[in-house]
Scaffold this active site. Structure first.
Site, PDB file in Angstrom:
ATOM      1  N   ARG A 121     -23.997  -5.106  -5.252  1.00 35.64           N
ATOM      2  CA  ARG A 121     -23.412  -5.673  -4.016  1.00 35.64           C
ATOM      3  C   ARG A 121     -22.571  -6.916  -4.270  1.00 35.64           C
ATOM      4  O   ARG A 121     -22.410  -7.762  -3.390  1.00 35.64           O
ATOM      5  CB  ARG A 121     -24.486  -5.997  -2.979  1.00 35.64           C
ATOM      6  CG  ARG A 121     -25.175  -4.774  -2.469  1.00 35.64           C
ATOM      7  CD  ARG A 121     -25.884  -5.014  -1.162  1.00 35.64           C
ATOM      8  NE  ARG A 121     -26.640  -3.821  -0.839  1.00 35.64           N
ATOM      9  CZ  ARG A 121     -27.842  -3.543  -1.313  1.00 35.64           C
ATOM     10  NH1 ARG A 121     -28.446  -4.406  -2.114  1.00 35.64           N
ATOM     11  NH2 ARG A 121     -28.434  -2.433  -0.984  1.00 35.64           N
ATOM     12  N   LYS A 143      -7.451  -8.828  -3.373  1.00 32.51           N
ATOM     13  CA  LYS A 143      -7.417  -7.396  -3.064  1.00 32.51           C
ATOM     14  C   LYS A 143      -7.753  -6.641  -4.329  1.00 32.51           C
ATOM     15  O   LYS A 143      -7.070  -6.795  -5.340  1.00 32.51           O
ATOM     16  CB  LYS A 143      -6.014  -6.984  -2.617  1.00 32.51           C
ATOM     17  CG  LYS A 143      -5.775  -7.095  -1.140  1.00 32.51           C
ATOM     18  CD  LYS A 143      -4.524  -6.300  -0.809  1.00 32.51           C
ATOM     19  CE  LYS A 143      -3.991  -6.615   0.559  1.00 32.51           C
ATOM     20  NZ  LYS A 143      -2.758  -5.862   0.830  1.00 32.51           N
ATOM     21  N   GLU A 185       8.607  -8.371  -8.637  1.00 33.18           N
ATOM     22  CA  GLU A 185       7.727  -9.103  -7.705  1.00 33.18           C
ATOM     23  C   GLU A 185       8.150 -10.573  -7.622  1.00 33.18           C
ATOM     24  O   GLU A 185       8.092 -11.186  -6.558  1.00 33.18           O
ATOM     25  CB  GLU A 185       6.255  -9.018  -8.143  1.00 33.18           C
ATOM     26  CG  GLU A 185       5.677  -7.608  -8.241  1.00 33.18           C
ATOM     27  CD  GLU A 185       5.256  -6.990  -6.909  1.00 33.18           C
ATOM     28  OE1 GLU A 185       5.479  -7.615  -5.847  1.00 33.18           O
ATOM     29  OE2 GLU A 185       4.731  -5.850  -6.945  1.00 33.18           O
ATOM     30  N   LYS A 227       2.175 -17.062  -3.111  1.00 32.15           N
ATOM     31  CA  LYS A 227       1.134 -16.081  -2.788  1.00 32.15           C
ATOM     32  C   LYS A 227      -0.114 -16.787  -2.258  1.00 32.15           C
ATOM     33  O   LYS A 227      -0.725 -16.350  -1.285  1.00 32.15           O
ATOM     34  CB  LYS A 227       0.795 -15.211  -4.005  1.00 32.15           C
ATOM     35  CG  LYS A 227      -0.308 -14.211  -3.681  1.00 32.15           C
ATOM     36  CD  LYS A 227      -0.012 -12.800  -4.006  1.00 32.15           C
ATOM     37  CE  LYS A 227      -1.084 -11.873  -3.417  1.00 32.15           C
ATOM     38  NZ  LYS A 227      -1.231 -10.614  -4.113  1.00 32.15           N
ATOM     39  N   GLU A 237      -5.087  -9.819   5.688  1.00 35.43           N
ATOM     40  CA  GLU A 237      -3.902  -9.102   6.152  1.00 35.43           C
ATOM     41  C   GLU A 237      -3.990  -8.651   7.595  1.00 35.43           C
ATOM     42  O   GLU A 237      -3.864  -7.469   7.918  1.00 35.43           O
ATOM     43  CB  GLU A 237      -3.600  -7.901   5.231  1.00 35.43           C
ATOM     44  CG  GLU A 237      -2.192  -7.376   5.470  1.00 35.43           C
ATOM     45  CD  GLU A 237      -1.648  -6.499   4.334  1.00 35.43           C
ATOM     46  OE1 GLU A 237      -2.034  -6.702   3.186  1.00 35.43           O
ATOM     47  OE2 GLU A 237      -0.821  -5.651   4.661  1.00 35.43           O
ATOM     48  N   ARG A 241       0.252 -11.814   5.895  1.00 37.04           N
ATOM     49  CA  ARG A 241       0.161 -11.299   4.516  1.00 37.04           C
ATOM     50  C   ARG A 241       1.012 -10.044   4.318  1.00 37.04           C
ATOM     51  O   ARG A 241       1.414  -9.715   3.203  1.00 37.04           O
ATOM     52  CB  ARG A 241      -1.311 -11.034   4.147  1.00 37.04           C
ATOM     53  CG  ARG A 241      -1.506 -10.716   2.687  1.00 37.04           C
ATOM     54  CD  ARG A 241      -2.960 -10.799   2.236  1.00 37.04           C
ATOM     55  NE  ARG A 241      -3.076 -10.376   0.848  1.00 37.04           N
ATOM     56  CZ  ARG A 241      -4.140 -10.573   0.086  1.00 37.04           C
ATOM     57  NH1 ARG A 241      -5.192 -11.194   0.576  1.00 37.04           N
ATOM     58  NH2 ARG A 241      -4.160 -10.155  -1.161  1.00 37.04           N
ATOM     59  N   ASN A 245       4.563  -7.158   1.455  1.00 40.50           N
ATOM     60  CA  ASN A 245       4.886  -5.733   1.277  1.00 40.50           C
ATOM     61  C   ASN A 245       6.375  -5.446   1.406  1.00 40.50           C
ATOM     62  O   ASN A 245       6.766  -4.278   1.500  1.00 40.50           O
ATOM     63  CB  ASN A 245       4.120  -4.888   2.298  1.00 40.50           C
ATOM     64  CG  ASN A 245       2.633  -4.954   2.043  1.00 40.50           C
ATOM     65  OD1 ASN A 245       2.204  -4.977   0.897  1.00 40.50           O
ATOM     66  ND2 ASN A 245       1.855  -5.021   3.103  1.00 40.50           N
ATOM     67  N   HIS A 248       7.888  -2.456  -0.274  1.00 44.12           N
ATOM     68  CA  HIS A 248       6.778  -1.610  -0.709  1.00 44.12           C
ATOM     69  C   HIS A 248       6.616  -0.353   0.139  1.00 44.12           C
ATOM     70  O   HIS A 248       6.009   0.610  -0.303  1.00 44.12           O
ATOM     71  CB  HIS A 248       5.472  -2.406  -0.705  1.00 44.12           C
ATOM     72  CG  HIS A 248       5.342  -3.332  -1.886  1.00 44.12           C
ATOM     73  ND1 HIS A 248       6.266  -4.311  -2.164  1.00 44.12           N
ATOM     74  CD2 HIS A 248       4.407  -3.406  -2.874  1.00 44.12           C
ATOM     75  CE1 HIS A 248       5.885  -4.964  -3.255  1.00 44.12           C
ATOM     76  NE2 HIS A 248       4.766  -4.431  -3.710  1.00 44.12           N
ATOM     77  N   HIS A 252       6.286   2.335  -2.458  1.00 42.10           N
ATOM     78  CA  HIS A 252       5.050   3.115  -2.625  1.00 42.10           C
ATOM     79  C   HIS A 252       5.305   4.600  -2.422  1.00 42.10           C
ATOM     80  O   HIS A 252       4.750   5.440  -3.142  1.00 42.10           O
ATOM     81  CB  HIS A 252       3.981   2.650  -1.624  1.00 42.10           C
ATOM     82  CG  HIS A 252       3.246   1.419  -2.063  1.00 42.10           C
ATOM     83  ND1 HIS A 252       2.553   0.614  -1.180  1.00 42.10           N
ATOM     84  CD2 HIS A 252       3.087   0.852  -3.281  1.00 42.10           C
ATOM     85  CE1 HIS A 252       2.010  -0.397  -1.839  1.00 42.10           C
ATOM     86  NE2 HIS A 252       2.320  -0.277  -3.119  1.00 42.10           N
ATOM     87  N   HIS A 265       5.596   0.483 -11.012  1.00 42.65           N
ATOM     88  CA  HIS A 265       5.518  -0.091  -9.669  1.00 42.65           C
ATOM     89  C   HIS A 265       6.688  -1.046  -9.406  1.00 42.65           C
ATOM     90  O   HIS A 265       7.347  -0.972  -8.367  1.00 42.65           O
ATOM     91  CB  HIS A 265       4.179  -0.814  -9.509  1.00 42.65           C
ATOM     92  CG  HIS A 265       4.042  -1.551  -8.214  1.00 42.65           C
ATOM     93  ND1 HIS A 265       3.885  -0.898  -7.014  1.00 42.65           N
ATOM     94  CD2 HIS A 265       4.066  -2.878  -7.933  1.00 42.65           C
ATOM     95  CE1 HIS A 265       3.810  -1.798  -6.041  1.00 42.65           C
ATOM     96  NE2 HIS A 265       3.917  -3.009  -6.570  1.00 42.65           N
TER      97      HIS A 265
END
Ligand code: NAD
Ligand code: ZN
Length: 366
Positions: A121, A143, A185, A227, A237, A241, A245, A248, A252, A265
């Protein structure tokens, strides 16, 4: 060494950026009041280069580290590798207070971070990112996750690291193509947040492409600051946030329809950012000069900016965009730029505009 703090109350942590940090990983971890046992998770490219240095540095500071090496590359960010990590941690009897060190690029950081978020956990973890992309982006913000066959990053969690150590020297062994992908990026931060930084990148790009240490240190630190600031304002998000993207939504989808094999990427989001800049010009009035500057800087960085899609590919691209987890109620929402340095999220774009924004005769997907 430069230090950027990610201010998240009890979950706050430092990003340390500089040279020689790998050799200091033990001393830096010793300040965090962690228990002795730790496992370094790395990949089969990075572990032979830097695994031993990390293990020695940790052992010298009184820790008892062991090393788990996963296969390299995006395909390793999967349930099979996750299971093998859990099994190895269990075999090594890692305890609740033990910690994980993620030593590698974004794949290792995301996967090892997810292991840390879920094993027993949740155990603490430290990020030691070794790609430019991981240093300026994926290691910061908590993330973590992995891919399913159905799509990228479909399983995940928020789990903040206790510390991020960006050793700029590790970037020297990074293949040029991977380094350029990280620049995609870097450039994104200028577009979404800081017009002055974008201008400095335009001027300093040749030095950056040579991996000039002072130029790199300043750039990595500024990206981390941006960031950190965005994540501080919106950790999970619910709003702001989403600006991260930019490029993206299309990027993506391009990765998905090309089977995650053709583009890195960073390459996919270079094309995505140029396309979304064109959409910004059409929908939000981004000056065409800004859209041109955006395409030009990606070209100068040696990144692809356009791709030719045939009609079935265009259909698959739109379908892939609708599958993206950022879609709500079937509507594709974009982050669009008003001008360089200022973006807005949540804009709807007519689907008919999208293929033309991406297409050109320059390269094709096979
Ligand atoms: N969590 C986030 O917020 C976030 C943000 C952006 C991207 N990501 C994820 O990051 C991943 C991409 O990360 P990446 O570009 O770092 O890819 P990566 O981890 O696959 O690394 C790229 C390649 O470089 C090798 N490598 C790493 N460091 C090296 C070094 N110093 N010298 C030589 N080779 C080295 C790796 O073994 C790999 O083959 C994607 O899965 C993406 O989804 C996550
Ligand atoms: Zn990205």
């Amino acid at each position: 060494m430069r230090i950027v703090n990610v201010a998240l109350g009890a979950r706050s942590y430092d990003l340390k950026i500089g040279t020689g940090l790998l050799a200091r990983v033990g001393r830096e971890c010793a300040r965090l009041a962690l228990s002795r046992r730790c496992v370094i998770i790395s990949d089969r490219n990075v572990a032979p280069r830097y695994g031993q240095a990390a293990q020695e540095a940790l052992a010298k500071a009184g820790f008892a580290p062991s090393l788990v090496a996963i296969p390299a590359g995006e395909t390793a960010k999967c349930l099979k590798t996750l299971k093998s990590c859990y099994d190895q941690l269990a075999a090594q009897r890692l305890e609740r207070k033990s910690f994980i060190v993620a030593l590698g690029g974004g794949v290792v950081g995301d996967l090892a971070g997810f292991v840390a978020a879920t094993y027993l956990r949740g155990v603490p973890f430290v990020q030691v990112p070794t790609t430019l992309l991981a240093q300026v982006d994926s290691s910061v913000g908590g993330k973590v996750g992995l891919n399913l066959t159905a799509g990228k990053n479909l399983v995940g969690a928020f789990h903040q690291p206790r510390l991020v150590l960006c050793d700029l020297e590790t970037l020297n062994s990074l293949p040029m193509r991977e380094y350029r992908a990280g620049l995609a990026e870097v450039i994104k931060y200028g577009i979404i947040y800081d017009a002055g930084f974008f201008r400095r990148l335009e001027r300093g790009l040749p030095m950056l492409l040579r991996r000039d240490p002072p130029a790199l240190a300043a750039v990595v630190a500024r990206c981390c600051e941006i960031k950190a600031e965005v994540v501080r304002q919106d950790e999970t998000e619910s709003g702001l946030r989403a600006i991260l993207n930019f490029g993206h939504t299309i990027g993506h989808a391009l990765e998905a329809i090309s089977g995650y094999g053709k583009f890195l990427h960073g390459e996919a989001i270079a094309i995505g950012q140029v396309a979304e800049a064109k959409l910004s010009a059409q929908v939000l009035g981004l000056p065409s000069r800004d859209a041109e500057r955006i395409e030009r800087i990606f070209q100068r960085a040696g990144l692809p900016t356009r791709v030719k899609l045939n009609t079935p590919q265009q259909r698959r691209l739109l379908a892939a965009m609708k599958l993206d987890k950022k879609v709500s109620a079937g509507e594709i929402k974009f982050v669009l730029a008003r001008r360089i340095g200022v973006v807005e999220f949540g804009h709807q774009v007519p689907a008919t505009l999208i293929p033309a924004a991406i297409n050109s005769q320059l390269s094709t997907i096979h």
